[in-house]
Design a protein around this motif. Structure first.
Motif, short mmCIF file in Angstrom:
data_model
loop_
_atom_site.label_atom_id
_atom_site.label_comp_id
_atom_site.label_asym_id
_atom_site.label_seq_id
_atom_site.Cartn_x
_atom_site.Cartn_y
_atom_site.Cartn_z
N TYR A 241 0.82 -1.38 -0.03
CA TYR A 241 -0.15 0.10 0.62
C TYR A 241 0.42 1.06 0.01
O TYR A 241 0.70 2.53 -0.78
CB TYR A 241 -1.25 -0.02 1.41
N ASP B 178 2.06 6.78 -6.31
CA ASP B 178 1.36 8.04 -6.85
C ASP B 178 1.86 9.07 -6.63
O ASP B 178 1.31 10.58 -7.72
CB ASP B 178 -0.55 7.28 -6.28
N LEU B 179 2.05 9.12 -5.44
CA LEU B 179 2.77 10.33 -5.92
C LEU B 179 3.62 10.91 -6.14
O LEU B 179 4.10 11.99 -6.81
CB LEU B 179 3.32 11.04 -3.49
N LYS C 119 1.29 4.07 -3.36
CA LYS C 119 0.57 5.60 -2.75
C LYS C 119 2.11 6.15 -3.33
O LYS C 119 2.13 7.92 -3.68
CB LYS C 119 0.72 5.68 -1.08
#
Length: 251
Positions: free
Chosen positions: A165, A172-173, A169
């Motif tokens: 996860y 994505d960032l 993330k």
């Protein structure tokens, strides 16, 4: 490994013994010590909803397991092995729960459950009366190891899911940061182009205005104008004060 001899077992609610069994003939002595142990558990704050503890007396070692206010107790020789006694208490608790007597516990008095559970308690106690290294202990240890391994595996899986996860993330960032960088660069380029475009347009407009002003001034001053201004009166012709001399005859 030392031999474990369980000589006494009981089930109690708080300090009230509901059912007990003893292999040795000194019933009163051992049960009196058990009552003392139960009385000691309350002020010592050991009588909790869940937990286990050990008490030592001159004659025996008492092992206690507490579950939901019920005390499962046994007494054995001082040199007995702790895990063997707790294995017995686990069987005792399991057998009592399977007997369906929990609904009678709240109203039961001292030794009121002897008639319905003492025989089963006696069978368990005799089964564990003299027990050394056995397959049950090894199976119990193996079961505990399997439970521990399963718990550790679940924790590792949970950590792996958390890492996945967090990795997602982070990606994505990173993508958002890259997109923001591209957008900011485009806006910066567009802003610079607009800035220079407006400066050039302002310079052209200023040049046109300056040219118009200069031409207007030159027109007013007559430099680039032929004749008077429309609003100026027309001047009469200039008459010379001295007429020109006539031409001579010789010429």
């Amino acid at each position: 490994m030392a031999t474990t001899k369980i000589v006494y077992s009981c089930i109690a609610r708080g300090s009230t013994i509901l059912c007990s069994y003893q292999t040795a003939p000194t019933q009163c002595s051992t049960e009196a010590e058990a009552a003392v142990v139960l009385d000691l558990m309350i002020p010592d704050r050991r009588l909790k909803r869940h937990g286990r503890c050990t008490f030592h007396t001159p004659n025996y070692t008492f092992y206690c397991v507490v579950r939901k206010g019920m005390v499962y107790m046994c007494a054995s020789n001082p040199e007995s092995e702790k895990r063997t006694n707790y294995l017995f208490l686990s069987d005792e608790k399991k057998t009592f729960m399977q007997a369906g007597l929990m609904d009678k516990v709240s109203e039961a008095t001292s030794h009121s459950l002897d008639a319905v559970f003492r025989n089963q308690l006696a069978q368990l106690t005799l089964k564990h009366f003299s027990i050394g290294p056995s397959l049950e202990i090894l199976q119990s240890d193996l079961h505990e190891v399997k439970i521990t391994i399963g718990q550790n595996f679940d924790k590792l899986m949970a950590r792996g899911e958390n890492l996945d996860y967090l990795t997602a993330k982070a990606k994505d960032l990173e993508s958002a940061a890259e997109s923001f960088k591209v957008t900011s660069n485009n806006l910066e380029k567009h802003g610079c182009c607009s800035f220079y475009r407006w400066r050039i347009l302002a310079g052209v407009i200023a040049g046109i205005v300056l040219f118009v002003v200069i031409m207007f001034v030159l027109w007013l001053t007559g430099v680039i104008r032929d004749g008077p201004l429309p609003w100026e009166p027309e001047l009469p012709p200039i008459i010379p004060l001295f007429p020109p001399a006539p031409p001579s005859e010789n010429n």
